[in-house]
Scaffold this motif. Structure first.
Motif, PDB file in Angstrom:
ATOM      1  N   GLU A   1       0.810  -1.170  -0.097  1.00 36.38           N
ATOM      2  CA  GLU A   1       0.042  -0.010   0.010  1.00 36.38           C
ATOM      3  C   GLU A   1       0.957   1.145  -0.055  1.00 36.38           C
ATOM      4  O   GLU A   1       0.683   2.190   0.817  1.00 36.38           O
ATOM      5  CB  GLU A   1      -0.937  -0.223   1.123  1.00 36.38           C
ATOM      6  CG  GLU A   1      -1.906  -1.153   1.030  1.00 36.38           C
ATOM      7  CD  GLU A   1      -2.703  -1.494   2.334  1.00 36.38           C
ATOM      8  OE1 GLU A   1      -2.291  -0.758   3.516  1.00 36.38           O
ATOM      9  OE2 GLU A   1      -3.596  -2.394   2.503  1.00 36.38           O
ATOM     10  N   GLY A   2       1.618   1.301  -0.950  1.00 36.66           N
ATOM     11  CA  GLY A   2       2.611   2.347  -1.031  1.00 36.66           C
ATOM     12  C   GLY A   2       3.955   2.481  -0.407  1.00 36.66           C
ATOM     13  O   GLY A   2       4.863   3.277  -0.685  1.00 36.66           O
ATOM     14  N   GLN A   3       4.261   1.568   0.452  1.00 36.87           N
ATOM     15  CA  GLN A   3       5.639   1.672   1.149  1.00 36.87           C
ATOM     16  C   GLN A   3       6.199   0.456   0.544  1.00 36.87           C
ATOM     17  O   GLN A   3       5.926  -0.782   0.735  1.00 36.87           O
ATOM     18  CB  GLN A   3       5.283   1.536   2.771  1.00 36.87           C
ATOM     19  CG  GLN A   3       4.736   2.760   3.335  1.00 36.87           C
ATOM     20  CD  GLN A   3       4.795   2.966   4.684  1.00 36.87           C
ATOM     21  OE1 GLN A   3       5.210   1.927   5.208  1.00 36.87           O
ATOM     22  NE2 GLN A   3       4.515   3.879   5.446  1.00 36.87           N
ATOM     23  N   VAL A   4       7.503   0.648   0.275  1.00 34.37           N
ATOM     24  CA  VAL A   4       8.353  -0.130  -0.323  1.00 34.37           C
ATOM     25  C   VAL A   4       8.963  -0.956   0.910  1.00 34.37           C
ATOM     26  O   VAL A   4       9.369  -0.579   1.769  1.00 34.37           O
ATOM     27  CB  VAL A   4       9.503   0.126  -1.233  1.00 34.37           C
ATOM     28  CG1 VAL A   4      10.316  -0.854  -1.610  1.00 34.37           C
ATOM     29  CG2 VAL A   4       9.110   1.005  -2.325  1.00 34.37           C
ATOM     30  N   LEU A   5       8.861  -2.437   0.610  1.00 32.46           N
ATOM     31  CA  LEU A   5       9.341  -3.402   1.907  1.00 32.46           C
ATOM     32  C   LEU A   5      10.872  -3.595   1.517  1.00 32.46           C
ATOM     33  O   LEU A   5      11.276  -3.612   0.285  1.00 32.46           O
ATOM     34  CB  LEU A   5       8.627  -4.547   1.713  1.00 32.46           C
ATOM     35  CG  LEU A   5       7.131  -4.542   1.949  1.00 32.46           C
ATOM     36  CD1 LEU A   5       6.589  -6.044   1.967  1.00 32.46           C
ATOM     37  CD2 LEU A   5       6.777  -3.861   3.172  1.00 32.46           C
ATOM     38  N   ASP A   6      11.497  -3.541   2.472  1.00 31.72           N
ATOM     39  CA  ASP A   6      13.127  -3.918   2.400  1.00 31.72           C
ATOM     40  C   ASP A   6      13.313  -5.594   2.185  1.00 31.72           C
ATOM     41  O   ASP A   6      13.806  -5.885   3.272  1.00 31.72           O
ATOM     42  CB  ASP A   6      13.879  -3.174   3.593  1.00 31.72           C
ATOM     43  CG  ASP A   6      15.348  -3.250   3.513  1.00 31.72           C
ATOM     44  OD1 ASP A   6      15.862  -3.425   2.473  1.00 31.72           O
ATOM     45  OD2 ASP A   6      15.833  -3.061   4.732  1.00 31.72           O
ATOM     46  N   LEU A   7      13.238  -5.882   1.143  1.00 32.12           N
ATOM     47  CA  LEU A   7      13.454  -7.431   0.838  1.00 32.12           C
ATOM     48  C   LEU A   7      14.986  -7.343   0.232  1.00 32.12           C
ATOM     49  O   LEU A   7      15.267  -6.748  -0.797  1.00 32.12           O
ATOM     50  CB  LEU A   7      12.434  -7.986   0.086  1.00 32.12           C
ATOM     51  CG  LEU A   7      10.879  -8.075   0.845  1.00 32.12           C
ATOM     52  CD1 LEU A   7      10.112  -8.728  -0.281  1.00 32.12           C
ATOM     53  CD2 LEU A   7      10.825  -8.394   1.962  1.00 32.12           C
ATOM     54  N   THR A   8      15.660  -8.727   0.767  1.00 32.98           N
ATOM     55  CA  THR A   8      16.799  -8.936  -0.010  1.00 32.98           C
ATOM     56  C   THR A   8      16.483  -9.572  -1.191  1.00 32.98           C
ATOM     57  O   THR A   8      15.344 -10.254  -1.338  1.00 32.98           O
ATOM     58  CB  THR A   8      17.605  -9.690   0.753  1.00 32.98           C
ATOM     59  OG1 THR A   8      17.210 -10.919   1.116  1.00 32.98           O
ATOM     60  CG2 THR A   8      17.964  -9.066   2.240  1.00 32.98           C
ATOM     61  N   PRO A   9      17.276  -9.819  -2.313  1.00 37.01           N
ATOM     62  CA  PRO A   9      17.084 -10.400  -3.429  1.00 37.01           C
ATOM     63  C   PRO A   9      16.445 -11.795  -3.054  1.00 37.01           C
ATOM     64  O   PRO A   9      15.662 -12.447  -3.805  1.00 37.01           O
ATOM     65  CB  PRO A   9      18.369 -10.354  -4.206  1.00 37.01           C
ATOM     66  CG  PRO A   9      19.033  -9.029  -4.142  1.00 37.01           C
ATOM     67  CD  PRO A   9      18.580  -9.078  -2.431  1.00 37.01           C
ATOM     68  N   GLN A  10      17.334 -12.585  -2.341  1.00 36.68           N
ATOM     69  CA  GLN A  10      17.120 -13.885  -1.990  1.00 36.68           C
ATOM     70  C   GLN A  10      15.585 -13.899  -1.302  1.00 36.68           C
ATOM     71  O   GLN A  10      14.813 -14.786  -1.571  1.00 36.68           O
ATOM     72  CB  GLN A  10      17.933 -14.540  -0.857  1.00 36.68           C
ATOM     73  CG  GLN A  10      17.757 -16.043  -0.718  1.00 36.68           C
ATOM     74  CD  GLN A  10      17.644 -16.798  -1.860  1.00 36.68           C
ATOM     75  OE1 GLN A  10      18.440 -16.754  -2.789  1.00 36.68           O
ATOM     76  NE2 GLN A  10      16.546 -17.535  -2.299  1.00 36.68           N
ATOM     77  N   GLU A  11      15.124 -13.177  -0.357  1.00 36.01           N
ATOM     78  CA  GLU A  11      13.982 -13.120   0.303  1.00 36.01           C
ATOM     79  C   GLU A  11      12.866 -13.078  -1.050  1.00 36.01           C
ATOM     80  O   GLU A  11      11.779 -13.527  -0.831  1.00 36.01           O
ATOM     81  CB  GLU A  11      13.635 -11.998   1.180  1.00 36.01           C
ATOM     82  CG  GLU A  11      14.567 -12.176   2.449  1.00 36.01           C
ATOM     83  CD  GLU A  11      14.737 -11.000   3.483  1.00 36.01           C
ATOM     84  OE1 GLU A  11      15.252 -11.087   4.542  1.00 36.01           O
ATOM     85  OE2 GLU A  11      14.441  -9.946   3.034  1.00 36.01           O
ATOM     86  N   PHE A  12      13.160 -12.040  -1.836  1.00 36.01           N
ATOM     87  CA  PHE A  12      12.291 -11.681  -3.071  1.00 36.01           C
ATOM     88  C   PHE A  12      12.101 -13.038  -3.849  1.00 36.01           C
ATOM     89  O   PHE A  12      11.094 -13.490  -4.057  1.00 36.01           O
ATOM     90  CB  PHE A  12      12.725 -10.603  -4.129  1.00 36.01           C
ATOM     91  CG  PHE A  12      11.731 -10.502  -5.089  1.00 36.01           C
ATOM     92  CD1 PHE A  12      10.612  -9.709  -4.752  1.00 36.01           C
ATOM     93  CD2 PHE A  12      12.082 -11.054  -6.276  1.00 36.01           C
ATOM     94  CE1 PHE A  12       9.810  -9.208  -5.911  1.00 36.01           C
ATOM     95  CE2 PHE A  12      11.174 -10.795  -7.452  1.00 36.01           C
ATOM     96  CZ  PHE A  12      10.117  -9.812  -7.297  1.00 36.01           C
TER      97      PHE A  12
END
Length: 237
Positions: free
Chosen positions: A158-169
């Motif tokens: 909902e408009g806020q970017v989550l701080d995911l690592t490439p592996q988490e993604f």
């Protein structure tokens, strides 16, 4: 709990029609602290007048007032063709009362006492459904409250970017793209990790799922990733 403050609520106007001054003040204070604009009316006639001048995005409507029934207000709005989302608030918790309210056009129903966290979650869900979805750019899709840009490996809630690592993604991506069955740990290791970086232990998957759950957050009691004993994990979008 402040995880509930989200962009899609920041401009939303809520009209609370409630004659319990203490309850109304508490709900107003909490919801305004989380980004909503809340106007309070102590009687349905006052609420209708306020709604006519400054249209609300959503109405919280008490069921019972001295000499008045909130259902009459609900019927009045629906008979006029007003589709504003309405959540009924009431101490009458019988199934028949709930069905009556929903049958008259209420969008949701909460019995008193209620959790303000749950109330906000329901408000947010109704506002999402009521507002038209903007056109999505290419390679982008929506899953629950999450918007995923697959090419950029970016997840927004909902408009806020989550701080995911490439592996988490990559782990999240495989779970979302395999929605109809449990995904075993061994499959996640094979599909979500590059061959040259694949860990030896399947339990590494558990660590990444725990991190993802923390970053994705919860909506009321709704976990986004389910653990299925003996089978693996499943996306719960």
């Amino acid at each position: 709990m402040n995880d509930f403050v989200r962009h899609d609520l920041s401009a939303a106007r809520v009209l609370l029609i409630e004659d319990d001054e203490i309850l109304a003040a508490m709900v107003q204070e909490v919801l305004e602290g989380r980004g909503l604009t809340v106007t309070v009316a102590s009687h349905p006639e006052v609420g209708l007048a306020l709604h006519a001048v400054h249209r609300a995005d959503l109405i919280l409507l008490d069921r019972m007032f001295p000499g008045a029934d909130g259902l009459d207000t609900l019927r009045h709005l629906r008979d006029k063709g007003d589709a504003v989302p309405i959540i009924l608030l009431t101490s009458r918790g019988e199934l028949g009362d709930k069905l009556e309210g929903l049958g008259e056009g209420a969008d949701d129903y909460m019995g008193k006492p209620f959790s303000v966290d749950e109330l906000e979650a329901r408000i947010r869900a109704l506002l999402r459904r009521a507002r038209p979805s903007p056109a999505l750019p290419p390679d982008t899709s929506v899953h629950g409250p999450f918007t995923i840009d697959w090419a950029a490996m970016r997840v927004e809630r909902e408009g806020q970017v989550l701080d995911l690592t490439p592996q988490e993604f990559r782990v999240l991506s495989h779970l979302i793209r395999t929605p109809d069955r449990p995904v075993p740990r061994a499959e996640l290791l094979e599909k979500a990790w590059p061959p040259d970086g694949r860990p030896a232990s399947p339990r590494t998957v558990d660590v990444y799922v725990t991190r993802l759950r923390s970053k994705l957050g919860r909506e009321s009691d709704h976990p986004w990733i389910l653990t299925l004993d003996g089978e693996g994990y499943s996306w719960n979008g």
